[in-house]
Design a protein around this motif. Structure first.
Motif, short mmCIF file in Angstrom:
data_model
loop_
_atom_site.label_atom_id
_atom_site.label_comp_id
_atom_site.label_asym_id
_atom_site.label_seq_id
_atom_site.Cartn_x
_atom_site.Cartn_y
_atom_site.Cartn_z
N ASN A 46 -10.34 -43.48 19.16
CA ASN A 46 -10.27 -42.87 17.83
C ASN A 46 -11.26 -43.48 16.83
O ASN A 46 -11.95 -42.75 16.11
N TRP A 50 -14.29 -41.61 14.43
CA TRP A 50 -14.32 -41.50 12.96
C TRP A 50 -15.66 -41.95 12.40
O TRP A 50 -16.17 -41.37 11.44
N TYR A 53 -17.97 -39.15 13.05
CA TYR A 53 -17.65 -38.04 12.15
C TYR A 53 -18.23 -38.29 10.75
O TYR A 53 -18.87 -37.42 10.16
N GLN A 54 -18.01 -39.50 10.23
CA GLN A 54 -18.52 -39.83 8.90
C GLN A 54 -20.05 -39.86 8.87
O GLN A 54 -20.65 -39.61 7.83
#
Length: 227
Positions: A46, A50, A53-54
């Protein structure tokens, strides 16, 4: 410091976000005993997602699909089913952070309030309604809907458009994440306040205008300047 707009991050800025507790509740609904070891394994997948994604390398859908892929195969369900179940569980356990209600109630009729979040649509509105905060905010910007995530200036520019293009000097961004919230605000040319509850060192290249350890401290900081 006479701001007319205050923008907030959501997770760990206004709301507790206890991912382990949410996953534990979610998996209990599938008759699975989700352990701390399971959580550590989940986070190995996970956390890098992230970051990607950012950084704009993957979409929200890719993040949501990939983080639950192995569990979906084990339970013979779709990743979409697990992702929705997780967001529902997070809504069920949601609690505002200490001082959030008092701060928002104080600010509500004095300034315009908005949220810019990298969280997912399915959770945001439900959480605002359940906590009674929905009417406090005139602007809600969710990265999943915009297609870009903080710290990309584009998500802030999208917010500014929704806000009617106020003067940037009238806007304050408040958030707990120095990279997405504070660097994002820096990149967008607005003032920033780092909610630094753990009193960490400011990362290189990040320049918060203000730092507070709690929302109560932010309340005290703002009160003399907002009538």
């Amino acid at each position: 410091m006479n701001f007319k707009w205050i923008l907030f991050d959501a997770d760990e800025t206004l709301f507790h976000f206890d991912a382990f507790k949410g996953l534990e509740l979610m998996f209990s609904r599938f008759d699975v005993n989700f352990t701390q070891d399971d959580f550590a394994e989940y986070q190995l997948v996970n956390k890098p997602l992230w970051v990607d994604y950012q950084d704009g390398k993957i979409s929200a859908q890719t993040l949501q699909h990939t983080r639950f892929k192995s569990w979906a195969e084990k339970l013979d369900v779709t990743t979409q089913t697990l992702n929705s179940a997780f967001l529902n569980a997070m809504a069920d356990i949601c609690q505002p952070l200490p001082g959030a209600k008092e701060l928002l109630d104080f600010l509500k009729d004095k300034v315009q309030l908005g949220i810019i979040t990298n969280g997912f649509t399915e959770l945001q509105q439900v959480r605002l309604e359940r906590t009674g905060f929905a009417d406090h905010f005139s602007t809600l910007v969710i990265s999943e809907q915009v297609g870009v995530a903080k710290p990309d200036p584009a998500i802030f520019h999208h917010a500014f458009e929704q806000m009617g293009h106020p003067d940037k000097s009238d806007i304050l961004m408040v958030g707990d994440n120095p990279h997405s919230d504070i660097l994002g605000g820096n990149n967008a040319g607005i003032s920033t306040c780092w909610l630094n509850a753990k009193q960490e060192t400011v990362p290189d290249g990040v320049k918060p205008c203000y730092q507070v350890n709690s929302l109560s401290e932010l309340h005290s900081l703002l009160a003399p300047h907002i009538k």
